[in-house]
Design a protein around this motif. Structure first.
Motif, PDB file in Angstrom:
ATOM      1  N   VAL A  49       0.849  -1.189   0.000  1.00 24.47           N
ATOM      2  CA  VAL A  49       0.000   0.000   0.000  1.00 24.47           C
ATOM      3  C   VAL A  49       0.887   1.243   0.000  1.00 24.47           C
ATOM      4  CG1 VAL A  49      -1.791   1.266   1.237  1.00 24.47           C
ATOM      5  CG2 VAL A  49      -1.895  -1.231   1.094  1.00 24.47           C
ATOM      6  N   LYS A  51       0.175   4.337  -0.658  1.00 27.82           N
ATOM      7  CA  LYS A  51      -0.497   5.639  -0.471  1.00 27.82           C
ATOM      8  C   LYS A  51       0.279   6.605   0.417  1.00 27.82           C
ATOM      9  CE  LYS A  51      -3.211   4.150   3.532  1.00 27.82           C
ATOM     10  NZ  LYS A  51      -4.500   3.656   4.025  1.00 27.82           N
ATOM     11  N   TYR A  52       1.156   6.081   1.272  1.00 30.79           N
ATOM     12  CA  TYR A  52       1.874   6.939   2.212  1.00 30.79           C
ATOM     13  C   TYR A  52       3.079   7.640   1.600  1.00 30.79           C
ATOM     14  CZ  TYR A  52      -0.418   3.859   5.686  1.00 30.79           C
ATOM     15  OH  TYR A  52      -1.320   3.145   6.433  1.00 30.79           O
ATOM     16  N   ASN A  72      -5.237   4.591  -2.562  1.00 29.17           N
ATOM     17  CA  ASN A  72      -6.611   4.882  -2.148  1.00 29.17           C
ATOM     18  C   ASN A  72      -7.146   6.194  -2.717  1.00 29.17           C
ATOM     19  OD1 ASN A  72      -5.108   6.598  -0.578  1.00 29.17           O
ATOM     20  ND2 ASN A  72      -6.341   6.286   1.257  1.00 29.17           N
ATOM     21  N   ILE A  94      -7.920   0.709  -3.369  1.00 29.24           N
ATOM     22  CA  ILE A  94      -8.397   0.143  -2.098  1.00 29.24           C
ATOM     23  C   ILE A  94      -9.244   1.122  -1.285  1.00 29.24           C
ATOM     24  CG2 ILE A  94      -6.453  -1.477  -1.925  1.00 29.24           C
ATOM     25  CD1 ILE A  94      -5.220   0.416   0.155  1.00 29.24           C
ATOM     26  N   MET A 183     -13.675  -7.882   0.220  1.00 28.31           N
ATOM     27  CA  MET A 183     -12.676  -7.178   1.018  1.00 28.31           C
ATOM     28  C   MET A 183     -13.317  -6.787   2.347  1.00 28.31           C
ATOM     29  SD  MET A 183     -11.626  -3.907   2.108  1.00 28.31           S
ATOM     30  CE  MET A 183     -11.182  -2.425   1.187  1.00 28.31           C
ATOM     31  N   MET A 185     -12.344  -4.811   6.402  1.00 25.63           N
ATOM     32  CA  MET A 185     -11.418  -4.132   7.305  1.00 25.63           C
ATOM     33  C   MET A 185     -11.680  -4.666   8.712  1.00 25.63           C
ATOM     34  SD  MET A 185     -10.132  -1.361   5.430  1.00 25.63           S
ATOM     35  CE  MET A 185      -9.973   0.108   6.432  1.00 25.63           C
ATOM     36  N   MET A 225      -4.144  -6.158   7.294  1.00 25.75           N
ATOM     37  CA  MET A 225      -3.255  -5.036   7.029  1.00 25.75           C
ATOM     38  C   MET A 225      -2.011  -5.229   7.910  1.00 25.75           C
ATOM     39  SD  MET A 225      -6.190  -2.104   6.607  1.00 25.75           S
ATOM     40  CE  MET A 225      -5.872  -1.228   8.097  1.00 25.75           C
ATOM     41  N   SER A 226      -1.215  -4.175   8.054  1.00 24.13           N
ATOM     42  CA  SER A 226       0.061  -4.326   8.759  1.00 24.13           C
ATOM     43  C   SER A 226      -0.047  -5.029  10.112  1.00 24.13           C
ATOM     44  CB  SER A 226       0.704  -2.955   8.972  1.00 24.13           C
ATOM     45  OG  SER A 226       1.137  -2.453   7.731  1.00 24.13           O
ATOM     46  N   ARG A 241      -3.097  -6.423   2.559  1.00 29.66           N
ATOM     47  CA  ARG A 241      -2.799  -5.043   2.157  1.00 29.66           C
ATOM     48  C   ARG A 241      -1.873  -4.416   3.201  1.00 29.66           C
ATOM     49  NH1 ARG A 241      -8.328  -5.544   2.666  1.00 29.66           N
ATOM     50  NH2 ARG A 241      -8.251  -3.969   4.297  1.00 29.66           N
ATOM     51  N   GLY A 243       0.786  -1.570   4.331  1.00 24.94           N
ATOM     52  CA  GLY A 243       1.305  -0.228   4.090  1.00 24.94           C
ATOM     53  C   GLY A 243       2.365   0.164   5.099  1.00 24.94           C
ATOM     54  N   SER A 244       1.939   0.524   6.294  1.00 26.03           N
ATOM     55  CA  SER A 244       2.869   1.098   7.275  1.00 26.03           C
ATOM     56  C   SER A 244       3.978   0.141   7.673  1.00 26.03           C
ATOM     57  CB  SER A 244       2.103   1.593   8.501  1.00 26.03           C
ATOM     58  OG  SER A 244       1.182   0.648   8.940  1.00 26.03           O
TER      59      SER A 244
END
Ligand SMILES: *Cc1c(COP(=O)(O)O)cnc(C)c1O
Length: 249
Positions: A49, A51-52, A72, A94, A183, A185, A225-226, A241, A243-244
């Motif tokens: 991910v 996006k960051y 995103n 996403i 999907m 969350m 996620m992470s 997914r 990201g961080s």
């Protein structure tokens, strides 16, 4: 989550060495989980991910072999097209999609994870049909039932406008959508059992709907996620997914 967007509040990994270590550690954790629960590594996709981070960091990730990216925001995604290797990667959407941006998004992504209402589904279908494509999508389900979360409602039997069971007849018939799964969350909690149960429930929903709609191939579960991808993998996630854990210090 919102604070993650302001640059001053977090530091991103900037060196190839740092990113490489993180990729190796994530990969190690995934292969441990696969061994633990008898899954094959090659049935799991890690979506990075991005996006960051700015394009320079995406470039480093690419040089380390990362090919699947998640964004995103359409604006940020458009900026990725400047990257020389843009076409060698797959890009997934996403994030929540505003109605007025659907036209810009359809046909641009390998997979849209965030079809979260019947209204958005109809719009994606409309533009996909206009562009004469069949857009691969996942249906986002709000399995945790948190008010703050997007997604189709999934309580079995409750007939509401955006209940996944009530909408599926129509969704399955939309010619512009190639529905590949779901999907979700995780809820905002530290309770690992609760998080895992939400992933489990999502798989149960998928299995039920796959049974009811054998003409569809609902192969994907995008969950984890992470902080919770290991729990998601235990419950059958095919796409995690991250990201961080990859990009943020
Ligand atoms: C930002 C985001 C992620 C990645 O979250 P991390 O906790 O940073 O790994 C995954 N999925 C969605 C929908 C996101 O918006």
């Amino acid at each position: 989550m919102e604070k993650m967007y302001s640059r001053t509040k977090y530091n991103i990994c900037k060196t190839q060495g740092e990113l490489k270590n993180r990729l190796i550690n994530i990969e190690k954790e995934i292969s441990d989980i696969c061994n633990q629960c008898g899954r094959k590594r090659n049935e799991i996709t890690v979506l990075s991910v991005s996006k960051y981070v700015p394009n320079e960091i995406v470039d480093i990730a690419y040089r380390l072999g990362v090919r699947n990216f998640g964004e995103n925001r359409i604006e940020k995604f458009e900026n990725r097209k400047k990257l020389s290797f843009f076409n060698n990667c797959s890009w997934d959407m996403i994030g929540h999609i505003q109605s007025r941006k659907v036209n810009k998004i359809v046909g641009q992504f390998s997979l849209i994870h965030s079809i979260d209402t019947i209204k958005v589904a109809r719009l994606v279908n409309k533009f996909a049909c206009e562009k004469q494509i069949c857009q691969p999508v996942l249906l986002q389900v709000n399995t945790s039932n948190e008010e703050s979360k997007q997604g189709f409602i999934s309580n079995f039997g409750v007939l509401e406008r955006d209940n996944i069971f009530a909408c599926m007849d129509e969704l399955a018939e939309l010619p512009g959508l190639d529905i590949q799964g779901f999907m979700t969350m995780a809820p905002n909690t530290n309770d690992k059992n609760l998080i895992q149960s939400v992933f489990h429930d999502t798989k149960v929903i998928r299995d039920k709907l796959q049974n009811l709609y054998p003409q569809l191939n609902l192969k994907h579960l995008s969950m984890g996620m992470s902080n919770d991808f290991k729990l998601a993998l235990l419950e059958g996630a095919t796409i995690v997914r991250i990201g961080s854990r990859l990009f943020i210090k």
